[in-house]
Design an enzyme around this catalytic site. Sequence first.
Site, mmCIF file in Angstrom:
data_model
loop_
_atom_site.group_PDB
_atom_site.id
_atom_site.type_symbol
_atom_site.label_atom_id
_atom_site.label_comp_id
_atom_site.label_asym_id
_atom_site.label_seq_id
_atom_site.Cartn_x
_atom_site.Cartn_y
_atom_site.Cartn_z
ATOM 1 N N TYR A 188 5.018 2.840 23.729
ATOM 2 C CA TYR A 188 5.723 3.158 22.482
ATOM 3 C C TYR A 188 7.076 3.754 22.858
ATOM 4 C CZ TYR A 188 5.093 4.204 17.446
ATOM 5 O OH TYR A 188 5.164 4.213 16.075
ATOM 6 N N LEU A 205 -0.992 -15.043 3.006
ATOM 7 C CA LEU A 205 -2.079 -15.964 2.653
ATOM 8 C C LEU A 205 -2.848 -15.550 1.411
ATOM 9 C CD1 LEU A 205 -3.588 -16.576 6.215
ATOM 10 C CD2 LEU A 205 -1.827 -17.903 5.023
ATOM 11 N N GLY A 221 0.850 -1.179 0.000
ATOM 12 C CA GLY A 221 0.000 0.000 0.000
ATOM 13 C C GLY A 221 0.884 1.227 0.000
ATOM 14 N N GLY A 222 0.978 1.882 1.165
ATOM 15 C CA GLY A 222 1.788 3.090 1.253
ATOM 16 C C GLY A 222 3.236 2.851 1.616
ATOM 17 N N VAL A 282 -1.662 7.709 9.113
ATOM 18 C CA VAL A 282 -2.938 7.814 8.401
ATOM 19 C C VAL A 282 -2.798 8.537 7.058
ATOM 20 C CG1 VAL A 282 -3.646 9.981 9.496
ATOM 21 C CG2 VAL A 282 -5.394 8.339 8.737
ATOM 22 N N ARG A 337 13.497 11.741 12.409
ATOM 23 C CA ARG A 337 14.483 10.680 12.216
ATOM 24 C C ARG A 337 15.355 10.948 10.989
ATOM 25 N NH1 ARG A 337 12.801 5.148 9.538
ATOM 26 N NH2 ARG A 337 12.619 6.698 7.889
ATOM 27 N N ARG A 388 -3.037 -5.962 11.513
ATOM 28 C CA ARG A 388 -3.883 -5.879 12.719
ATOM 29 C C ARG A 388 -3.567 -4.574 13.465
ATOM 30 N NH1 ARG A 388 -7.035 -9.727 15.719
ATOM 31 N NH2 ARG A 388 -6.391 -11.390 14.331
ATOM 32 N N ALA A 389 -3.869 -3.470 12.808
ATOM 33 C CA ALA A 389 -3.446 -2.150 13.257
ATOM 34 C C ALA A 389 -4.351 -1.575 14.341
ATOM 35 C CB ALA A 389 -3.407 -1.204 12.057
ATOM 36 N N GLU A 420 -0.247 -10.455 7.120
ATOM 37 C CA GLU A 420 0.918 -9.772 6.540
ATOM 38 C C GLU A 420 1.278 -10.260 5.138
ATOM 39 O OE1 GLU A 420 4.184 -9.406 9.237
ATOM 40 O OE2 GLU A 420 2.915 -8.764 10.898
#
Length: 595
Positions: free
Chosen positions: A506, A301, A166-167, A235, A444, A247-248, A298
């Site tokens: 975090y 599958l 995706g992104g 987002v 970063r 599974r965010a 991930e």
Amino acid sequence: MDSAVGGPENVVPTIPKCRQRLMRWDGWGYKDSRFEYDGKDCFFSGSRYPIGKGARLNRFRDWVIDYFDVDTSKRLAAVEEPGVFPDPVRCVEFVDGLRNAGVEFSEDGMDRLMRCHGQTLEDLGLLKNQGYERLPDLVVWPRCHEDVVKIVTLAGEHDVALMAVGGNSAVSGATTTPSVHGRTVAVVDMTQMNRLLWLNEENLTACFEVGIVGQDLERTLKKHGFTLGHEPDSVEFSTLGGWISTRASGMKKNSYGNIEDLVIRIKMVTGIGVLEKQFTAPRVSCGPDFDQLVFGSEGTLGIITEAVVRLRPVAPVSRCGSLVFPNFETGVHFLREVAKKRLQPASIRLLDNLQFQIGQYLQPNGPWHTELVNGIKRQYLTIICGFKLDQIAAVTLVFEGDQKRVESHEKLIYTIAAKYGALNAGSKNGEKGYVMTFVVAYIRDFGWDFNIMADSFETSISWDKCLSLCANVKSCVTKECERHGIRRLMISYRVTQTYDDGCCVYFYMALKHPDDHVNSVEVFKAIEDRARDEILASGGTLSHHHGVGKMRSKWYSACVSQVGVRVLKAIKRELDPKNIFAAGNLVEDGAISKL
């Protein structure tokens, strides 16, 4: 029957097909947005974020120079965009099949490079040093579910490995090109599959193609007066499909739920056909829920194409708030009481002292009267309230609902906070703290130019082990840095989500290594691995919302048991007998592919 509102809606995607025109090829985010240092002033370029618009950030400049002992004259030169790329492993039959099926694809080097990685520090190092030995061999852009079926069928016929992206915002190595020798690896870029297929206002449900980026999804729903409410830090760039596959969790999960609470039906193309429930209902007792196999899989599958999601009306009032606590421990106790009483607002996050200080340093330089006001505030905190500047912790809050509900909720939260000696720091500070989340990743990349290595990692932990976890990880990282001769280190943490029985912690780690960047990245990775060992030993989980990917796969079997790994392999064998989806995630060293 599901009723459409205006039929399928096309969205101009945030991420274009030729994403290098808008996005950085060698780091996080947009090309026009970054922290800059011109030899005198520090500022944030562009106007996409409130922190930009030309404001000087010289407090932040001075802090970085002092804390990490930076010699600004030794800044690394900018890296040129590469022009030479490894030759692709070409499967002529697959390419011809795509062309005949009318599916768009590219073998361009930059198209392949932009989709070969995620956003880990290791990814950044490989990009900067042009160290990728293997890129995907081509990029494919499906336009709908039927295109994905064609792509998967062709891949099965011609032994091509598929990797859906995706992104490319993953921080677990999940989207790094797998080491599949002798096979063509095709990246299936889902970002052009971004339509709202239908929306049912009565049932508060909608069906989206999963390549839609989070901010585009919210803009689309807002036009109809609805929201999904899933708002991860990424987002702006991450997609609905990426959220499902990892599974965010989002910053407003207290009001809206995690992704598994928001998605009620998934359509996924597997190696043996399409997996999809034949109903949309709030709950059903019909054996195991196979959608749960898809959450967190991930890309191993199949390829997710569509998802039915739960909606909520847009809250008429959304208001930020902030609190200042004398120390982090007191803040944790406050969060625990709020969670115990199930009074969490839409978002409630606790920052430790280092993050609180950095937040202050990131405030733009102002005129003399602003500086005077800030000085008065510091005196009030330290002299009148007795707070110590090197211990203060802060909580940011977001309240959502109607006016009466928000006011009532605020009163309850601030009453509890007062019991713990907190000061109300106001809505403006809360808003600044909340928005600042979206520019943290840019820091970063700024640090890299001065040989400062930085990255983040997260876990979930029970309440009774939260404080000991933070102390243990900080001690572990400090000792590891000392062992490697590193004296300039920052290790900080925040509590970002809370539950009845625990929370998400975090961590942010930054260090300055005296050696070259290649060695620095290797040392950083070794220290982060030791931190992960300590997290697990302290009772934390392998991940709360980032997933496993390739970076954390070596711990996976210990976390789910050998029986769990065998079950995963059995499911993989059944759904993907030809190993089309050879992503290499979850199980270490491609063990899933060696069935």
